[in-house]
Design a protein around this motif. Structure first.
Motif, mmCIF file in Angstrom:
data_model
loop_
_atom_site.group_PDB
_atom_site.id
_atom_site.type_symbol
_atom_site.label_atom_id
_atom_site.label_comp_id
_atom_site.label_asym_id
_atom_site.label_seq_id
_atom_site.Cartn_x
_atom_site.Cartn_y
_atom_site.Cartn_z
ATOM 1 N N UNK A 233 18.311 -1.913 -37.011
ATOM 2 C CA UNK A 233 19.361 -2.913 -36.812
ATOM 3 C C UNK A 233 20.551 -2.385 -36.024
ATOM 4 N N UNK A 234 20.893 -1.119 -36.216
ATOM 5 C CA UNK A 234 21.989 -0.564 -35.405
ATOM 6 C C UNK A 234 21.585 -0.571 -33.924
ATOM 7 N N UNK A 235 20.353 -0.185 -33.649
ATOM 8 C CA UNK A 235 19.872 -0.175 -32.261
ATOM 9 C C UNK A 235 19.916 -1.596 -31.696
ATOM 10 N N UNK A 236 19.479 -2.553 -32.505
ATOM 11 C CA UNK A 236 19.518 -3.935 -32.036
ATOM 12 C C UNK A 236 20.950 -4.395 -31.769
ATOM 13 N N UNK A 237 21.876 -4.042 -32.644
ATOM 14 C CA UNK A 237 23.271 -4.440 -32.439
ATOM 15 C C UNK A 237 23.802 -3.883 -31.113
ATOM 16 N N UNK A 238 23.438 -2.628 -30.810
ATOM 17 C CA UNK A 238 23.911 -1.996 -29.568
ATOM 18 C C UNK A 238 23.331 -2.709 -28.350
ATOM 19 N N UNK A 239 22.097 -3.164 -28.487
ATOM 20 C CA UNK A 239 21.418 -3.879 -27.407
ATOM 21 C C UNK A 239 21.943 -5.311 -27.277
ATOM 22 N N UNK A 240 22.264 -5.890 -28.418
ATOM 23 C CA UNK A 240 22.764 -7.264 -28.459
ATOM 24 C C UNK A 240 24.021 -7.413 -27.600
ATOM 25 N N UNK A 241 24.903 -6.426 -27.684
ATOM 26 C CA UNK A 241 26.142 -6.466 -26.898
ATOM 27 C C UNK A 241 25.814 -6.547 -25.399
ATOM 28 N N UNK A 242 24.796 -5.792 -24.986
ATOM 29 C CA UNK A 242 24.388 -5.801 -23.578
ATOM 30 C C UNK A 242 23.864 -7.180 -23.181
ATOM 31 N N UNK A 243 23.032 -7.768 -24.023
ATOM 32 C CA UNK A 243 22.471 -9.092 -23.732
ATOM 33 C C UNK A 243 23.577 -10.143 -23.683
ATOM 34 N N UNK A 244 24.537 -10.011 -24.613
ATOM 35 C CA UNK A 244 25.680 -10.923 -24.647
ATOM 36 C C UNK A 244 26.445 -10.866 -23.330
#
Lengths: 319, 319
Positions: A233-244
């Motif tokens: 989930x931490x990895x996903x959160x870091x990636x989510x910011x990029x997608x946002x």
């Protein structure tokens, strides 16, 4: 028969490639990729690529040459302004050098424009009148095809979607501004964000930590993507910011230019369906509802600039 | 001699105008502006403008007609999609109506595109290859000229700089999104912000209160500008937000498209040197340092669309 051979060259930051085919053909007769030298400068890059090209041509002479360069180019003058990765590229008249070397007309442009041109002619932009092409990897670059032509801007600087500000209160980017798309979405910044969060949040990101053998400083954006895909989930959160950030930047670009399609390439965009769905949703929410657009992956992958160079070469003969 | 008369028409939200001159002339032979009726609909707007045009033509027949319309237009089809201000404009084939009425070829586009076209041919964009034109008044609209052509986008929706998001955490705009340029910079939103602050901060804005005879609900953006010019700090703060948002939006547009010049018209841009200096500074800070650009006031003022209609009309004859 080789009377109409086209030579395509791609000078990248970490690798170069070259290809040869006959005019109108869509399969390489010869094609090769090489790593850039560890201590490369402009001179050694040039020597590497020209040697490779001569080997692929095997004594034949090309009728025209297209060149993609990974850095700012003055396409009208045919000269490289500089490279952000490799020293010695300041004001190099690359078009002239290449044309003289092979005795054929040449065209040169930066890799984002040439990638856009490749997708427009041979990839995900075929048949469209307008598109925005983006590469999201070490940096975030963009190129426009509008009305069937590369749009370069007044000073060959159009397409800087990586430095569109999506959050004026955001963190400071390498360029000195705050909250640029690139500051959130480039591979190095994704990795940095994950590393910082792992330091700050010692109980989170177990998968990502394992992937990096607990060596947080070695974490790359690829590892973040892979860990996110496995459910970290931490990895996903870091990636989510990029997608946002990519979604907001794309939505704003669509509001301004109303392109028929947005085409995304580069390593970061290989981060899976969840990444793409956030990106698409944010772009949809940022663009006005009446704007219709699609965001699709690059069809030519990392070869988009080399195929764009083919189209540049072919255009030399019809210009 | 009137064998080459051009007729220019501008359908606005609150006023209309028409002008007649001979091809190549740059001074009106006849020109008039009229207020739109209080309960206007498409039918009455049409009747008003066509009556005005017939009066100006005084029996002569135009060779070509250019039309600016204050709302979304399908320029290729020559039809109005709708008006956000006046009812009954849904899918009206305005080009055909006008062409039939006067027996001459016509071209129709929305006022932001036609304003851009006017400034490009006769105003602050003369001699340039690319420009972004913006009007900042009741709404915030934009039009592009790129490579000497109006850039309309895939669906005639390009130029929506009013709905570029400059602060994703900002207040909700009429369009439903958060933090659009228009939400900060349009006249009605400037007035609303000043009114809200006057309610919340009872000791501030004495000049603005006096100007409105203490009737806060009657405050307009013009009053805010005037009070700011006289030194009212609350009024200036309300205006500052508009300049900030316009600057960020323009800087991002410059990053994406690298136009040679940005041209601003509309009532809000008449807010004085302090307003312009904040706007220019924010645009400069938002665009990459290597991007060169100027932001200048529209040279044709409110007549930019009517002059653009002249250029549209003349293009009908050379197309």
């Amino acid at each position: 028969m080789n009377s109409e051979l086209m030579l395509a060259l791609d000078f990248g930051g970490t690798k170069h490639s070259a290809g040869v085919l006959a005019r109108g053909e869509r399969v390489w007769r010869a094609h090769q990729r090489v790593a850039a030298g560890a201590n490369a400068d402009a001179q050694s890059d040039l020597s590497t690529v020209l040697t490779l090209a001569r080997a692929l041509l095997d004594g034949a002479q090309p009728k025209a040459i297209g060149v993609s360069f990974g850095g700012p180019v003055d396409a009208r003058a045919g000269s490289v302004r500089l490279s952000h990765h490799v020293r010695g590229w300041e004001n190099i008249p690359l078009r002239e050098l290449v044309a003289r070397e092979f005795g054929a007309p040449a065209a040169v442009d930066n890799d984002a424009n040439v990638g856009a041109w490749g997708e427009y002619h041979f990839g995900a932009g075929k048949g469209l009148d307008s598109l925005l092409y983006m590469t999201v990897s070490t940096g975030v670059g963009g190129g426009w095809v509008l009305g069937g032509k590369i749009w370069r801007g007044a000073d060959n600087l159009a397409g800087e979607i990586g430095h569109v500000v999506v959050d004026p209160h955001g963190p400071v980017c390498l360029c000195g501004k705050r909250g640029c798309v690139e500051r959130f979405a480039s591979g190095p910044y994704i990795a940095r964000r994950a590393r910082e969060w792992l330091q700050e949040q010692p109980t989170r990101g177990p998968l990502l930590r394992t992937m990096a053998n607990q060596q947080i400083e070695h974490i790359t954006a690829q590892m973040v993507s892979a860990a996110a895909a496995e459910g970290d989930e931490l990895a996903w959160d870091a990636l989510h910011v990029a997608a946002w950030a990519l979604g907001v930047g794309i939505g704003n670009a669509v509001n301004l230019m109303n392109p028929a399609r947005v085409i995304l390439g580069g390593g970061v965009t290989k981060s899976g369906e969840r990444f793409w769905s956030v990106l698409r949703r944010m772009a949809r929410e940022t663009a006005l509802p009446q704007l219709q657009f699609e965001i699709v992956p690059a069809a030519l992958g990392d070869d988009a600039p080399l195929w764009g160079a083919v189209a540049l070469a072919e255009a030399c003969l019809t210009a």
